[in-house]
Design a protein around this motif. Structure first.
Motif, PDB file in Angstrom:
ATOM      1  N   GLY A 218       0.790   9.183  -7.431  1.00 54.93           N
ATOM      2  CA  GLY A 218      -0.080   8.266  -7.240  1.00 54.93           C
ATOM      3  C   GLY A 218      -0.548   8.266  -5.609  1.00 54.93           C
ATOM      4  N   PHE A 219       0.629   8.700  -4.895  1.00 52.00           N
ATOM      5  CA  PHE A 219       0.345   8.547  -3.293  1.00 52.00           C
ATOM      6  C   PHE A 219      -0.294   9.862  -3.043  1.00 52.00           C
ATOM      7  CE2 PHE A 219       3.692   5.398  -2.786  1.00 52.00           C
ATOM      8  CZ  PHE A 219       2.984   4.762  -1.664  1.00 52.00           C
ATOM      9  N   PHE A 220      -0.082  10.938  -3.674  1.00 51.07           N
ATOM     10  CA  PHE A 220      -0.835  12.242  -3.296  1.00 51.07           C
ATOM     11  C   PHE A 220      -2.015  12.510  -4.028  1.00 51.07           C
ATOM     12  CE2 PHE A 220       3.604  13.405  -2.051  1.00 51.07           C
ATOM     13  CZ  PHE A 220       3.461  14.039  -0.814  1.00 51.07           C
ATOM     14  N   THR A 221      -2.398  11.633  -4.980  1.00 56.81           N
ATOM     15  CA  THR A 221      -3.870  11.593  -5.588  1.00 56.81           C
ATOM     16  C   THR A 221      -4.892  10.568  -5.105  1.00 56.81           C
ATOM     17  OG1 THR A 221      -3.014  10.751  -7.473  1.00 56.81           O
ATOM     18  CG2 THR A 221      -3.012  13.185  -7.415  1.00 56.81           C
ATOM     19  N   THR A 222      -4.270   9.551  -4.257  1.00 62.89           N
ATOM     20  CA  THR A 222      -4.906   8.560  -3.963  1.00 62.89           C
ATOM     21  C   THR A 222      -6.140   9.097  -2.863  1.00 62.89           C
ATOM     22  OG1 THR A 222      -5.244   6.279  -3.354  1.00 62.89           O
ATOM     23  CG2 THR A 222      -3.630   7.447  -2.270  1.00 62.89           C
ATOM     24  N   GLY A 223      -7.251   8.525  -3.066  1.00 60.72           N
ATOM     25  CA  GLY A 223      -8.441   8.836  -2.177  1.00 60.72           C
ATOM     26  C   GLY A 223      -8.003   8.503  -0.483  1.00 60.72           C
ATOM     27  N   ALA A 224      -7.269   7.451  -0.497  1.00 62.34           N
ATOM     28  CA  ALA A 224      -6.909   6.852   1.096  1.00 62.34           C
ATOM     29  C   ALA A 224      -6.150   7.853   1.713  1.00 62.34           C
ATOM     30  CB  ALA A 224      -6.468   5.577   1.156  1.00 62.34           C
ATOM     31  N   ILE A 225      -5.244   8.907   0.962  1.00 65.10           N
ATOM     32  CA  ILE A 225      -4.631   9.783   1.684  1.00 65.10           C
ATOM     33  C   ILE A 225      -5.075  10.711   2.581  1.00 65.10           C
ATOM     34  CG2 ILE A 225      -4.467  11.781   0.054  1.00 65.10           C
ATOM     35  CD1 ILE A 225      -1.223  10.156   1.248  1.00 65.10           C
TER      36      ILE A 225
ATOM     37  N   MET B 167       4.720   7.129  -9.154  1.00 64.49           N
ATOM     38  CA  MET B 167       4.344   6.559  -7.712  1.00 64.49           C
ATOM     39  C   MET B 167       4.040   7.625  -6.781  1.00 64.49           C
ATOM     40  SD  MET B 167       3.771   3.461  -7.337  1.00 64.49           S
ATOM     41  CE  MET B 167       3.912   3.450  -5.677  1.00 64.49           C
ATOM     42  N   VAL B 168       4.969   8.677  -6.692  1.00 62.15           N
ATOM     43  CA  VAL B 168       4.818   9.946  -5.643  1.00 62.15           C
ATOM     44  C   VAL B 168       3.562  10.389  -6.112  1.00 62.15           C
ATOM     45  CG1 VAL B 168       5.600  12.227  -5.072  1.00 62.15           C
ATOM     46  CG2 VAL B 168       7.154  10.230  -5.350  1.00 62.15           C
TER      47      VAL B 168
END
Length: 278
Positions: free
Chosen positions: A103-110, A100-101
């Motif tokens: 996913g948070f750091f690689t999502t485009g919306a970050i 999950m972490v």
């Protein structure tokens, strides 16, 4: 009037902030994590209770007892399986959080939340490592699913014998634990339909409950396999995003460097013309 306008602007700002926060959630990773936790919980919880029910059935109806000393018998194996279940529950709880972490750091919306960030070689290596590890875990869960189908098959045979006994009067059917490898060849642990223990076992709810617990545990292992496949798709997409972001970052760096060089050349020429005019 001004207070109403300020309140409206505040509500609008909170709404936009909520939209940005919701946009930064990696929903694909979240769905895979929920599916993984649900599958692991079903497998570990139901598998543990089914093993405990198996011990009671073996001791009560098959009249088996624990072997004294350090001999590796079926009860020792069941205890080992229980400890393995404890380890699986703890390990995949942590692994789900790590995914999950990631996913948070690689999502485009970050980027919209925290601005541009630098894609490092370490970040790409971490994504590749997660892909390889998840692939290995998927193969491991396939093995666990195949292994969990064995007690389901055994209990299905036992349940079928009980059912046939009630349907066909006078049928004499037997179940020998040696054919499943539960006991050694020298031990004869056989139960037949004409025995009192067999009738009590078929009438009890313990057999039916243990059988269905193993089925639910098998379904949980299958859900974990699906979650691993889902994670593989998500991680592959994230890795491709990181790779494209790295290329875009290099392009932006080169473009910025060229613009800076052109600006320096233009400034130098302007100074030369000014000095020549002076």
């Amino acid at each position: 009037m001004e207070e109403n306008m300020e309140e409206g602007q505040t509500q609008k700002g909170c709404f936009e902030c909520c939209i940005k926060c919701l946009g930064g959630i990696p929903y694909a990773s979240l769905i895979a994590t929920i599916l993984l936790y649900a599958g692991v919980a079903l497998f570990c919880g139901c598998g543990h209770e089914a093993l405990s029910g198996t011990v009671n059935i073996l001791q009560t109806y098959f009249e088996m007892a624990r072997t004294a000393g350090d001999t590796l018998d079926v009860f020792t194996m069941i205890d080992i399986f229980k400890y393995v279940i404890y380890g699986i529950a703890a390990a995949f709880f942590v692994y789900g959080i790590l995914l999950m972490v990631e996913g948070f750091f690689t999502t485009g919306a970050i980027k919209d939340l925290y601005g541009d960030f630098k894609i490092t070689t370490c970040g790409r290596c971490v994504s590749t490592w997660f892909i390889m590890l998840t692939y290995l875990f998927m193969l491991a869960w396939l093995g666990v699913t195949a292994f969990t189908s064995l007690p389901v098959y055994m209990y299905f045979n036992l349940w079928t014998i009980c059912r046939n006994t009630t349907l066909v009067e006078g049928a004499n059917l037997c179940l020998d634990l040696r054919q499943f490898g539960i006991v050694t060849i020298g031990e004869e642990k056989k139960i037949c339909t004409v025995s009192e223990n067999f009738l009590r076992m078929c009438e009890s709810t313990e057999l039916n409950m243990t059988f269905h617990l193993f089925i639910v545990a098998l379904a949980g292992a299958g859900a974990a396999v699906i979650a691993m496949v889902h994670y593989l798709m998500v991680l592959s997409a994230n890795w491709a995003y990181v790779k494209d972001a790295c290329r875009m970052q290099k392009y932006e760096d080169i473009k910025s460097k060229e613009e800076q060089e052109l600006h320096d050349i233009h400034s130098t020429r302007s100074k030369e013309r000014l000095n020549a005019y002076t």
